[in-house]
Scaffold this motif. Structure first.
Motif, PDB file in Angstrom:
ATOM      1  N   VAL A  30       0.848  -1.195   0.000  1.00  0.00           N
ATOM      2  CA  VAL A  30       0.000   0.000   0.000  1.00  0.00           C
ATOM      3  C   VAL A  30       0.883   1.244   0.000  1.00  0.00           C
ATOM      4  N   ALA A  31       0.614   2.148  -0.944  1.00  0.00           N
ATOM      5  CA  ALA A  31       1.333   3.419  -1.010  1.00  0.00           C
ATOM      6  C   ALA A  31       0.452   4.542  -0.475  1.00  0.00           C
ATOM      7  N   PHE A  32       1.017   5.351   0.417  1.00  0.00           N
ATOM      8  CA  PHE A  32       0.369   6.564   0.901  1.00  0.00           C
ATOM      9  C   PHE A  32       1.160   7.723   0.308  1.00  0.00           C
ATOM     10  N   LEU A 152      -2.420  -1.231  -3.711  1.00  0.00           N
ATOM     11  CA  LEU A 152      -3.426  -0.225  -3.350  1.00  0.00           C
ATOM     12  C   LEU A 152      -2.704   1.101  -3.199  1.00  0.00           C
ATOM     13  N   THR A 153      -3.269   2.151  -3.784  1.00  0.00           N
ATOM     14  CA  THR A 153      -2.642   3.467  -3.694  1.00  0.00           C
ATOM     15  C   THR A 153      -3.618   4.469  -3.096  1.00  0.00           C
ATOM     16  N   VAL A 154      -3.108   5.259  -2.165  1.00  0.00           N
ATOM     17  CA  VAL A 154      -3.886   6.305  -1.504  1.00  0.00           C
ATOM     18  C   VAL A 154      -3.162   7.627  -1.743  1.00  0.00           C
ATOM     19  N   GLU A 186      -0.983  12.777 -12.729  1.00  0.00           N
ATOM     20  CA  GLU A 186      -2.415  12.848 -12.443  1.00  0.00           C
ATOM     21  C   GLU A 186      -2.805  11.931 -11.276  1.00  0.00           C
ATOM     22  N   PRO A 187      -2.177  12.117 -10.113  1.00  0.00           N
ATOM     23  CA  PRO A 187      -2.437  11.206  -8.987  1.00  0.00           C
ATOM     24  C   PRO A 187      -3.890  11.185  -8.532  1.00  0.00           C
ATOM     25  N   SER A 188      -4.595  12.303  -8.685  1.00  0.00           N
ATOM     26  CA  SER A 188      -5.992  12.336  -8.263  1.00  0.00           C
ATOM     27  C   SER A 188      -6.891  11.512  -9.168  1.00  0.00           C
ATOM     28  N   GLU A 189      -6.395  11.174 -10.347  1.00  0.00           N
ATOM     29  CA  GLU A 189      -7.150  10.338 -11.282  1.00  0.00           C
ATOM     30  C   GLU A 189      -6.733   8.878 -11.207  1.00  0.00           C
ATOM     31  N   THR A 190      -5.475   8.634 -10.889  1.00  0.00           N
ATOM     32  CA  THR A 190      -4.948   7.269 -10.975  1.00  0.00           C
ATOM     33  C   THR A 190      -4.937   6.519  -9.644  1.00  0.00           C
ATOM     34  N   ALA A 191      -4.942   7.246  -8.522  1.00  0.00           N
ATOM     35  CA  ALA A 191      -4.913   6.571  -7.221  1.00  0.00           C
ATOM     36  C   ALA A 191      -6.223   5.828  -6.971  1.00  0.00           C
ATOM     37  N   ASP A 192      -6.138   4.735  -6.224  1.00  0.00           N
ATOM     38  CA  ASP A 192      -7.342   3.967  -5.884  1.00  0.00           C
ATOM     39  C   ASP A 192      -8.230   4.732  -4.911  1.00  0.00           C
ATOM     40  N   ILE A 193      -7.600   5.442  -3.982  1.00  0.00           N
ATOM     41  CA  ILE A 193      -8.320   6.234  -2.985  1.00  0.00           C
ATOM     42  C   ILE A 193      -7.715   7.630  -2.980  1.00  0.00           C
TER      43      ILE A 193
END
Length: 208
Positions: A30-32, A152-154, A186-193
Motif C-alpha cells: 500500500v502506497a500513501f 493499493l494506492t492512496v 495525475e495522482p488524483s485520477e490514478t490513485a485507488d483512494i
C-alpha cells in the motif's frame, strides 16, 4: 465527483477494511502518496493498529529512506525542482529491495531502509521477513506514475494554495515539482483512494 468528510480514525478503519478483504495468503503493498505537508506518514501510521486487530502483520517503510546519494540528488544543485521530481527517489532500489520482494512467489524478505541521507551512506539495515498476508505500508511523495508495483494506492491531495501555505518557506522551491506531478502523473485520477487533506483535522474522501 462528491466529497465525503471523515475523521482520520474512521478513514484508517475504512482503508483497513479494504485491505483485510484481500487474500490472506498474499502480501499487500500500500502506497500513501502525498507531499510532506499532507502528512501521508500519519495516515500510514494510523493503519497499523486497525490492521493488527484484523489479524494482519504490517511493515512500515518510508520512501525517504530510499533516496539516492547526495552526489546524484544534488548534481544540478540542492534546489532544482526537476531534479527533485526525477532524480531524488531511488525507484530502482525501492523496487528491488522492497516491492518486488513482495511479488507473488517472492521471497518476502524486505530491506526496510537503504540510504541514510544525513550521513549519506547505506543504512546497512538487516532484511525483515513479512509473513504471508502481511501488509507493507509505504509513505512518500511523488510515488505514482513511476510504474511501481503497488496493490493499493492512496493519494492525499492538497490544493495549490494549501500546499504553499503548509510547506515551509525554505522548501517552496519544491512547489513546481508538485505542480508538474499533478499534470504528468495525475495522482488524483490514478490513485485507488483520493483524500482531500487541505485541513489535516478534517480529511475528506473523494467519491468518483
Amino acid at each position: 465527483m462528491r466529497i465525503r468528510p471523515i475523521s482520520l480514525p474512521s478513514l484508517a478503519e475504512e482503508i483497513a477494511d479494504r485491505i483485510a478483504g484481500r487474500p490472506r495468503d498474499a502480501w499487500t503493498r500500500v502506497a500513501f502518496d502525498g507531499a510532506p505537508a499532507a502528512r501521508p506518514d500519519e495516515l500510514a501510521d494510523a493503519l497499523a493498529e486497525p490492521l493488527r486487530v484484523r489479524g494482519r502483520a504490517i511493515l512500515r517503510v518510508s520512501a525517504r529512506d530510499f533516496l539516492r546519494p547526495a552526489s546524484l540528488r544534488f548534481e544540478h544543485g540542492k534546489t532544482d525542482p526537476d531534479a527533485f521530481y526525477d532524480d531524488w527517489l531511488d525507484a530502482g532500489g525501492l523496487t528491488r529491495e522492497v516491492l518486488a520482494r513482495l511479488d507473488p512467489g517472492g521471497p518476502g524478505k524486505v530491506l526496510p531502509s537503504l540510504w541514510d541521507t544525513e550521513k549519506d551512506r547505506a543504512t546497512r539495515a538487516p532484511y525483515v521477513t513479512v509473513p504471508a498476508g502481511g501488509v507493507l505500508l509505504l509513505d512518500g511523495a511523488l510515488l505514482l506514475g513511476r510504474w511501481l508495483p503497488f496493490d493499493l494506492t492512496v493519494h492525499l491531495r492538497l490544493s495549490p494554495a494549501a500546499l504553499a501555505r503548509r510547506t515551509p518557506p525554505e522548501l517552496h522551491w519544491t512547489l513546481p515539482a508538485y505542480e508538474r506531478y499533478e499534470h504528468e502523473a495525475e495522482p488524483s485520477e490514478t490513485a485507488d483512494i483520493v483524500v482531500r487533506a487541505d485541513d489535516p483535522r478534517h480529511p475528506a474522501i473523494v467519491i468518483r
